[in-house]
Design an enzyme around this catalytic site. Sequence first.
Site, mmCIF file in Angstrom:
data_model
loop_
_atom_site.group_PDB
_atom_site.id
_atom_site.type_symbol
_atom_site.label_atom_id
_atom_site.label_comp_id
_atom_site.label_asym_id
_atom_site.label_seq_id
_atom_site.Cartn_x
_atom_site.Cartn_y
_atom_site.Cartn_z
ATOM 1 C CG ASP A 477 45.136 0.062 30.116
ATOM 2 O OD1 ASP A 477 46.155 -0.137 30.785
ATOM 3 O OD2 ASP A 477 44.411 -0.852 29.677
HETATM 4 C C1 GLC Z 1 40.903 -3.028 30.529
HETATM 5 C C2 GLC Z 1 42.264 -3.670 30.601
HETATM 6 C C3 GLC Z 1 42.816 -3.575 32.009
HETATM 7 C C4 GLC Z 1 42.774 -2.158 32.517
HETATM 8 C C5 GLC Z 1 41.374 -1.585 32.400
HETATM 9 C C6 GLC Z 1 41.317 -0.119 32.773
HETATM 10 O O1 GLC Z 1 39.981 -3.777 31.236
HETATM 11 O O2 GLC Z 1 42.208 -5.025 30.212
HETATM 12 O O3 GLC Z 1 44.142 -4.048 32.032
HETATM 13 O O4 GLC Z 1 43.211 -2.138 33.853
HETATM 14 O O5 GLC Z 1 40.948 -1.713 31.067
HETATM 15 O O6 GLC Z 1 42.018 0.662 31.890
#
Ligand code: GLC
Length: 789
Positions: A477
């Site tokens: 993210d």
């Molecule tokens: C959190 C989010 C997930 C994402 C991860 C890495 O765990 O819930 O969707 O892939 O962060 O950013």
Amino acid sequence: MEYGYFDHKAREYVITRPDTPIAWFNYIRNNRWTGMVSNTGGGVAVFDDPRFKRVLRYRYNNIPADRPGRYIYIRDQETGEYWSATWAPVLTNLKKFKYRCRVGLNYQVIESQYKSIKTSITYFVAPDDNAEIWLFSIRNAGHTPRTLRTYSYAELNVWGAMRDLMNLDNGPRCTRLSFENNCIIHSTWNDLGSSLGTMNWVRMHGFITATLPPQGWYTHREFFLGPYRSEANPIVVENGECPQYAKNGGYPLGTLIHDHNLAPGDEVELAYVIAADDSREAAEPVALKFQDLAACKAALVTVKERWEEHLSKLQCATPDPDFDIAVNVFNQYQSTMTTHLSRSISPYEWGVGRGIGFRDSSQDVMGSCHALADTVKNTLRILVKGQNPDGVATHNIFPKTGEGQDRDFYDDHLWLPMSVAHYLKETGDMAFLDELIPYRQGEGAPVYDHLKLCIDVTWQRRGQHGLPHIGHADWNDGLNPGSMESESVFDAVLFCYTAREMENLARFIGKNSDADMFKSRYDEMKRITNDVAWDGGWYRRIFYKEGGYIGGKDQPSRLGYIFLEPQPWAVMSGVAEGERGVKALDSVREHLCTEYGVALLREAFTEYDPTIGSISIVLPGIKENGSVFCHTNPWVIIAETVLGRGEMAMDYYKRIAYGTKSKIADIHGTEPYVYSQHIGLPPWYHPGRAGNPWLTGSATWSMLALSQWILGVRPVWGGLMIDPCVPKSWKKFRIDREYRAARFNIQVENSDGVEKGVREVRIDGKALPNNIIPPQESGSTHKVKVTMG
Ligand code: GLC
């Protein structure tokens, strides 16, 4: 330092002291009700939708973090001394207070002893009713009679979360409270609209009652605590009062007061019951039904029996007890919680923001297909419906209302074919592919067409090198480089994995021209990825639309010179073959492996850089910016098994294993019986300290890594494949597995001490032509003998 241990026989984690580094939680729940209970009784309860239907209050960002909770105060009526059966909130001196907490499967037992008075509370949720139960016993283990008074404490608060967050003044002005039939009843008109002021009113009712009629009751939190006091020293308890107070208004409280005259050896058992629903008609019969202690005890037996049945579908016995307790109990448990809850409500997810995540739930369900096929299928339906007609999925969906947040994360849709394939391989329910499910907008289409579109959209949205556009971000993210047309190497290898899965699926159902099309796209993406993204030692991470890339040994800055995510997926997808796969994983070992697990990247970013994205706002060494992001560690384990390196796979597992963390619980900080989202690494101020336990993709991926790749028992299109990849020292192990309603008792012999390779599989004495057991008659049981070598 340790704070507890696994009780293998009881399938519990036993916490031996209450002052854990932070509050350690457990879930109590059924299909409607979800409660969290900390090791000292703290925590919230909700039902149906955590945004709208709160039952026990959650005070965000509170100190201590698990307040308020489900408490029972005990007052010695002769001396005036009082304490709580869960240590908190009174926090009696631990030199004089004995404590033990048993973290069970959807139940939590907290035992205490103070000055010869022993108590035990078991918290759980009734399996088929919208209610939670606290089974309480109090015993005089001393030699003199004791006169005791007990007070329950529950902030019974049946309104939506947004009212507490955005309109705090309103709730207490609307709250109706009464005492009838030995129940405290809280009701209020609750706005079920998706934002404040939509006036979609429902009159919710919450009940608290007990199996023994109380001598007193109290419904007003402020008066009960007294001004300038807290749950630690309520004035009503301190004064030993026994009022009968139930009046409208104020912050609602469920305090039932009982007197106990206990001769030496006497014990009293009672249960408290909290029931709630959208109407009095729905909630009241449930509260009244459980005013019977035997009914409460029977409900607990059912909770335990259902877990027994659930776990029986997959059990193993290996030379490693830590591995066994994970596969047999706690990893399955955590994986089940993530399958049900996604990231909606935990001590760190407040239940208001995001419903279920498309990519999160697509992954979560994979670890539960063997035991929860119906739940998985329902979640898959919700996800399929979350696809837009252009193929891109809605990033978050509120399952109860269907609302979603479209954010164009271009990995989201790529997880869906993978999870549907998992479900189909496990269940054989191929008819699911023909089910008509609408897109978010528009007409219904067969599930198969939805899956095909997932491949199409990525294939169509590619950048100047031919790699997939990243959109807002991919799995990570925090890597949101601004231009949606920057290219993601992670999405490229994920695409390859999914395209290959689709090729095999299409071939299996006889759609050969589709299969050929998936294969040619797979081949092409694989070629491009290897040509463009391999830097000689590992795969790069992102190519920017404006030019340049990140993740490579020859890039000008050391910041982000290597990222974990594409390396294991290149191996798992077959993009990195032979020596290249070995090299990619050896680079992971050399650059990213730490004593606490595998780091997500090196070097961590230090200042905000809009080209890189929001990851660079995060402090170095934590969360996506270079911690051990536990979700990704099982990917490395799986990739190592693909290469046949069982020792290495086990080595990586041990670095993050529950058993390992239990031994360093003071450093690790969070619950050692579940994975946390991340573990800090230098320069983070507390290396080894974990954060955000429970709702993390680590659960499902670890479940798959341990059971399907190390133990190697995994459904494939033609049956159940047996393909273990283990440490050489594992000379013998056993897996008991249900597959399509038949049971397989699989005994593996590895007297040659190899890491991978199956010489022979015999089922009921008959040798198979390969290592795939075809589906067997439903209800049948089979002995399988596997010889490695
Ligand atoms: C959190 C989010 C997930 C994402 C991860 C890495 O765990 O819930 O969707 O892939 O962060 O950013």
